[in-house]
Design a protein around this motif. Structure first.
Motif, PDB file in Angstrom:
ATOM      1  N   ARG A  55       0.814  -1.220   0.000  1.00 55.07           N
ATOM      2  CA  ARG A  55       0.000   0.000   0.000  1.00 55.07           C
ATOM      3  C   ARG A  55       0.847   1.270   0.000  1.00 55.07           C
ATOM      4  NH1 ARG A  55      -4.579  -1.231   3.680  1.00 55.07           N
ATOM      5  NH2 ARG A  55      -5.127  -2.465   1.889  1.00 55.07           N
ATOM      6  N   LYS A  56       1.952   1.279   0.745  1.00 51.68           N
ATOM      7  CA  LYS A  56       2.798   2.481   0.798  1.00 51.68           C
ATOM      8  C   LYS A  56       3.340   2.795  -0.595  1.00 51.68           C
ATOM      9  CE  LYS A  56       6.791   4.633   2.936  1.00 51.68           C
ATOM     10  NZ  LYS A  56       7.919   4.501   3.856  1.00 51.68           N
ATOM     11  N   GLY A  57       3.763   1.779  -1.323  1.00 55.84           N
ATOM     12  CA  GLY A  57       4.265   1.985  -2.675  1.00 55.84           C
ATOM     13  C   GLY A  57       3.194   2.535  -3.596  1.00 55.84           C
ATOM     14  N   ALA A  58       1.972   1.997  -3.476  1.00 55.39           N
ATOM     15  CA  ALA A  58       0.854   2.492  -4.295  1.00 55.39           C
ATOM     16  C   ALA A  58       0.554   3.947  -3.967  1.00 55.39           C
ATOM     17  CB  ALA A  58      -0.383   1.625  -4.073  1.00 55.39           C
ATOM     18  N   ARG A  59       0.604   4.295  -2.698  1.00 56.21           N
ATOM     19  CA  ARG A  59       0.352   5.682  -2.296  1.00 56.21           C
ATOM     20  C   ARG A  59       1.430   6.616  -2.833  1.00 56.21           C
ATOM     21  NH1 ARG A  59      -1.294   4.023   3.784  1.00 56.21           N
ATOM     22  NH2 ARG A  59      -3.494   3.636   3.374  1.00 56.21           N
ATOM     23  N   LEU A  60       2.669   6.166  -2.784  1.00 51.29           N
ATOM     24  CA  LEU A  60       3.763   6.990  -3.303  1.00 51.29           C
ATOM     25  C   LEU A  60       3.619   7.206  -4.811  1.00 51.29           C
ATOM     26  CD1 LEU A  60       6.659   5.429  -1.217  1.00 51.29           C
ATOM     27  CD2 LEU A  60       5.949   7.845  -1.161  1.00 51.29           C
ATOM     28  N   ASN A  97      17.630  -2.508  -8.974  1.00 49.55           N
ATOM     29  CA  ASN A  97      17.906  -1.969 -10.310  1.00 49.55           C
ATOM     30  C   ASN A  97      16.788  -1.060 -10.809  1.00 49.55           C
ATOM     31  OD1 ASN A  97      20.368  -3.262 -10.493  1.00 49.55           O
ATOM     32  ND2 ASN A  97      19.523  -5.049 -11.527  1.00 49.55           N
ATOM     33  N   LEU A  98      15.540  -1.490 -10.635  1.00 47.06           N
ATOM     34  CA  LEU A  98      14.418  -0.678 -11.111  1.00 47.06           C
ATOM     35  C   LEU A  98      14.271   0.598 -10.290  1.00 47.06           C
ATOM     36  CD1 LEU A  98      11.877  -3.526 -11.890  1.00 47.06           C
ATOM     37  CD2 LEU A  98      13.097  -2.098 -13.548  1.00 47.06           C
ATOM     38  N   SER A  99      14.568   0.529  -9.002  1.00 41.91           N
ATOM     39  CA  SER A  99      14.528   1.730  -8.161  1.00 41.91           C
ATOM     40  C   SER A  99      15.573   2.729  -8.629  1.00 41.91           C
ATOM     41  CB  SER A  99      14.769   1.366  -6.699  1.00 41.91           C
ATOM     42  OG  SER A  99      13.747   0.511  -6.238  1.00 41.91           O
ATOM     43  N   HIS A 100      16.737   2.229  -8.994  1.00 38.06           N
ATOM     44  CA  HIS A 100      17.792   3.088  -9.541  1.00 38.06           C
ATOM     45  C   HIS A 100      17.298   3.768 -10.815  1.00 38.06           C
ATOM     46  CE1 HIS A 100      21.566   4.112 -11.627  1.00 38.06           C
ATOM     47  NE2 HIS A 100      22.039   4.291 -10.409  1.00 38.06           N
ATOM     48  N   SER A 101      16.595   3.004 -11.676  1.00 34.13           N
ATOM     49  CA  SER A 101      16.047   3.573 -12.918  1.00 34.13           C
ATOM     50  C   SER A 101      14.999   4.642 -12.630  1.00 34.13           C
ATOM     51  CB  SER A 101      15.421   2.478 -13.779  1.00 34.13           C
ATOM     52  OG  SER A 101      16.406   1.600 -14.254  1.00 34.13           O
ATOM     53  N   VAL A 102      14.181   4.435 -11.603  1.00 35.30           N
ATOM     54  CA  VAL A 102      13.160   5.424 -11.236  1.00 35.30           C
ATOM     55  C   VAL A 102      13.835   6.723 -10.798  1.00 35.30           C
ATOM     56  CG1 VAL A 102      11.360   5.984  -9.540  1.00 35.30           C
ATOM     57  CG2 VAL A 102      11.387   3.730 -10.627  1.00 35.30           C
ATOM     58  N   ILE A 103      14.856   6.625  -9.994  1.00 36.88           N
ATOM     59  CA  ILE A 103      15.517   7.818  -9.458  1.00 36.88           C
ATOM     60  C   ILE A 103      16.381   8.514 -10.512  1.00 36.88           C
ATOM     61  CG2 ILE A 103      17.251   8.629  -7.790  1.00 36.88           C
ATOM     62  CD1 ILE A 103      16.114   6.510  -5.851  1.00 36.88           C
ATOM     63  N   HIS A 104      17.137   7.726 -11.279  1.00 38.57           N
ATOM     64  CA  HIS A 104      18.109   8.308 -12.213  1.00 38.57           C
ATOM     65  C   HIS A 104      17.624   8.365 -13.658  1.00 38.57           C
ATOM     66  CE1 HIS A 104      21.075   8.447  -9.039  1.00 38.57           C
ATOM     67  NE2 HIS A 104      20.737   7.210  -8.716  1.00 38.57           N
ATOM     68  N   ASN A 120      14.529  13.545  -6.601  1.00 40.86           N
ATOM     69  CA  ASN A 120      14.064  13.933  -5.269  1.00 40.86           C
ATOM     70  C   ASN A 120      13.489  12.764  -4.473  1.00 40.86           C
ATOM     71  OD1 ASN A 120      14.814  16.590  -5.738  1.00 40.86           O
ATOM     72  ND2 ASN A 120      12.839  17.105  -6.620  1.00 40.86           N
ATOM     73  N   LEU A 121      13.314  11.617  -5.131  1.00 40.23           N
ATOM     74  CA  LEU A 121      12.808  10.443  -4.418  1.00 40.23           C
ATOM     75  C   LEU A 121      13.913   9.813  -3.581  1.00 40.23           C
ATOM     76  CD1 LEU A 121      10.619   8.432  -6.969  1.00 40.23           C
ATOM     77  CD2 LEU A 121       9.874   9.451  -4.821  1.00 40.23           C
ATOM     78  N   LYS A 122      13.564   9.358  -2.407  1.00 43.67           N
ATOM     79  CA  LYS A 122      14.495   8.596  -1.580  1.00 43.67           C
ATOM     80  C   LYS A 122      14.531   7.171  -2.122  1.00 43.67           C
ATOM     81  CE  LYS A 122      13.222  11.214   2.509  1.00 43.67           C
ATOM     82  NZ  LYS A 122      12.483  11.148   3.759  1.00 43.67           N
ATOM     83  N   MET A 123      15.680   6.520  -2.001  1.00 44.86           N
ATOM     84  CA  MET A 123      15.820   5.146  -2.481  1.00 44.86           C
ATOM     85  C   MET A 123      14.806   4.233  -1.788  1.00 44.86           C
ATOM     86  SD  MET A 123      17.107   2.926  -4.497  1.00 44.86           S
ATOM     87  CE  MET A 123      18.644   3.405  -5.232  1.00 44.86           C
ATOM     88  N   ALA A 124      14.575   4.414  -0.513  1.00 42.01           N
ATOM     89  CA  ALA A 124      13.622   3.564   0.220  1.00 42.01           C
ATOM     90  C   ALA A 124      12.213   3.712  -0.362  1.00 42.01           C
ATOM     91  CB  ALA A 124      13.621   3.911   1.705  1.00 42.01           C
ATOM     92  N   ASP A 125      11.832   4.935  -0.725  1.00 40.93           N
ATOM     93  CA  ASP A 125      10.510   5.158  -1.318  1.00 40.93           C
ATOM     94  C   ASP A 125      10.431   4.564  -2.715  1.00 40.93           C
ATOM     95  OD1 ASP A 125       9.635   6.449   0.958  1.00 40.93           O
ATOM     96  OD2 ASP A 125       9.913   8.473   0.139  1.00 40.93           O
ATOM     97  N   ALA A 126      11.483   4.727  -3.511  1.00 42.57           N
ATOM     98  CA  ALA A 126      11.497   4.136  -4.853  1.00 42.57           C
ATOM     99  C   ALA A 126      11.360   2.620  -4.763  1.00 42.57           C
ATOM    100  CB  ALA A 126      12.780   4.525  -5.585  1.00 42.57           C
TER     101      ALA A 126
END
Length: 146
Positions: A55-60, A97-104, A120-126
């Motif tokens: 749910r937290k990921g969906a909210r983000l 890897n996908l979180s890195h793609s979201v951020i960068h 501006n996204l934190k890695m934990a949130d990504a």
């Protein structure tokens, strides 16, 4: 005055008949169905319709600009979240890897279009966002890792 009144009545009758003919008298034939998409559901519920673990990921996702380019069920500018989930196994390596793609940002994973960076996204949130996306796999090939 009588001519204008008759013209107005004739136009009204034509509009009503056209509406009935286009819908065949059936509300199910409306151009825009009353059905709510999965994407709308997540946005309108602030993520509450997602599985509790994700749910937290969906909210983000709903709180950021993700739905500008992605939808849950259909491809728009970028791939649908279900397409992404079907392509990548749900494991920590892919989450990283996908979180890195979201951020960068990224380019070439889904064609020539470039995914915008979200610095501006934190890695934990990504990671939470990516876990939610990977949880949407419907091919039953993924092993869920929390």
């Amino acid at each position: 005055m009588l001519v204008m009144k008759n013209t107005l009545i004739s136009c009204t009758v034509i509009l009503i008949m056209t509406h009935i003919a286009c819908n065949n008298g059936n509300p199910a034939n409306k151009k825009y169905p009353d059905k709510t998409s999965a994407t709308d559901s997540i946005i309108n519920s602030a993520g509450n319709t997602a599985d509790a673990a994700y749910r937290k990921g969906a909210r983000l996702i709903a709180a950021n600009d993700c739905f500008t380019c992605h939808r849950i069920e259909e491809k728009t500018i970028g791939p649908s979240y279900r397409e992404i989930a079907a392509k990548y196994h749900f494991n920590e390596g892919n989450v990283e890897n996908l979180s890195h793609s979201v951020i960068h940002g990224s380019k070439g994973l889904w064609g020539n279009k470039e995914m915008t960076a979200h610095p501006n996204l934190k890695m934990a949130d990504a990671k939470e966002m990516v876990r939610y996306i990977l949880s949407l796999d419907t091919t039953n090939k993924n092993t869920i890792v929390k």
